[in-house]
Design an enzyme around this catalytic site. Structure first.
Site, PDB file in Angstrom:
ATOM      1  N   CYS A   1       0.826  -1.211   0.000  1.00 20.10           N
ATOM      2  CA  CYS A   1       0.000   0.000   0.000  1.00 20.10           C
ATOM      3  C   CYS A   1       0.865   1.267   0.000  1.00 20.10           C
ATOM      4  CB  CYS A   1      -0.989  -0.061   1.156  1.00 20.10           C
ATOM      5  SG  CYS A   1      -2.440   0.945   0.835  1.00 20.10           S
TER       6      CYS A   1
ATOM      7  N   HIS B   1      -3.274  -4.779   1.819  1.00 21.23           N
ATOM      8  CA  HIS B   1      -2.587  -5.026   3.098  1.00 21.23           C
ATOM      9  C   HIS B   1      -2.522  -6.515   3.442  1.00 21.23           C
ATOM     10  CE1 HIS B   1      -2.135  -0.951   4.921  1.00 21.23           C
ATOM     11  NE2 HIS B   1      -3.065  -0.653   4.019  1.00 21.23           N
TER      12      HIS B   1
ATOM     13  N   GLU C   1      -0.711  -7.975   5.538  1.00 19.13           N
ATOM     14  CA  GLU C   1      -0.388  -8.204   6.962  1.00 19.13           C
ATOM     15  C   GLU C   1      -1.640  -8.181   7.834  1.00 19.13           C
ATOM     16  OE1 GLU C   1      -0.163  -5.480   5.361  1.00 19.13           O
ATOM     17  OE2 GLU C   1      -0.647  -3.786   6.656  1.00 19.13           O
TER      18      GLU C   1
HETATM   19  N1  GLN Z   1      -3.549   6.466   1.005  1.00 15.60           N
HETATM   20  C1  GLN Z   1      -2.334   6.208   1.717  1.00 15.60           C
HETATM   21  C2  GLN Z   1      -1.182   7.046   1.175  1.00 15.60           C
HETATM   22  O1  GLN Z   1      -1.350   7.707   0.219  1.00 15.60           O
HETATM   23  C3  GLN Z   1      -1.964   4.746   1.648  1.00 15.60           C
HETATM   24  C4  GLN Z   1      -2.998   3.939   2.356  1.00 15.60           C
HETATM   25  C5  GLN Z   1      -2.482   2.721   3.016  1.00 15.60           C
HETATM   26  O2  GLN Z   1      -1.287   2.472   3.106  1.00 15.60           O
HETATM   27  N2  GLN Z   1      -3.414   1.954   3.501  1.00 15.60           N
HETATM   28  O3  GLN Z   1      -0.135   7.045   1.742  1.00 15.60           O
END
Ligand code: GLN
Length: 199
Positions: free
Chosen positions: A84, A179, A181
């Site tokens: 992410c 995610h 994890e």
């Molecule tokens: N939207 C977040 C960002 O731009 C990332 C979201 C996440 O890691 N769950 O950093």
């Protein structure tokens, strides 16, 4: 094997637990190390960049002078996994919806990433995805997920959801927009362990 987990902000402890469970599932010895400083980058076999807030993580990476070191390690083949926000940090190119963009990605993976492209917090969702070389679907958790909108030739799609690449691999780099994890399924952490073992 020692896997470092970047411990600046985000879902850090969840990755520790997931890797420990993945080592157990693979029946192998291994441990995790929290990486908070430049010095902590020594002695690890791979690094996970957790999800969280990429702008916050990127500012600290620069302040702690870890950005250049991680960049040169990865250029030399050191395995890295981004989840992410971690994937946003790995990208070479960033598209953003923020006016005051302060995220400076590490610029390692030949992908363009659009922040929050799957929507804001309330649009977070779970979806089963098919992952290459895995015989059972994987339940993936998407939270303010970024989208991989463009990839270079060397980038291999490992999973696609609704025409979007949700896991990408480029040699020693593994990136996903969800995610892993946050679920009990350790197969993605095992996939990263396998990438480290390939070295
Ligand atoms: N939207 C977040 C960002 O731009 C990332 C979201 C996440 O890691 N769950 O950093």
């Amino acid at each position: 094997m020692i896997i470092g987990i970047l411990d600046i902000q985000g879902a850090v402890s969840e990755h520790e637990v997931a890797f420990q469970r993945a080592f157990k599932a693979k029946n192998m010895q291994g441990s995790t190390k929290l990486v908070k400083t430049l010095d902590d980058l020594k002695g690890i076999d791979g690094l996970a960049l957790p999800g969280g807030e990429s702008s916050a993580i990127s500012a600290q990476l620069a302040r702690l002078e870890m950005d250049k070191e991680i960049h040169s390690m990865v250029e030399q083949g050191f395995p890295i996994m981004g989840t992410c926000a971690g994937t946003i940090l790995l990208a070479k190119r960033l598209i953003t919806d923020m006016d005051e963009e302060i995220t400076v990605p590490l610029g390692l993976m030949d992908i363009t990433v659009k922040r929050n492209a799957f929507g804001r917090q309330k649009e977070s969702f779970e979806h089963y995805i098919e992952i290459k070389n895995m015989n059972k679907p994987y339940g993936a958790v998407f939270i303010r997920a970024p989208m991989i909108t463009e990839v270079g030739n060397g980038v291999e799609p490992m999973a696609i959801l609704n025409d979007e690449m949700v896991i990408a691999r480029q040699n020693n780099m593994l990136a996903m927009v969800f995610h892993p994890e946050l679920t009990m399924d350790t197969r993605i952490h095992e996939m990263f362990i396998d990438i480290i073992l390939e070295r």
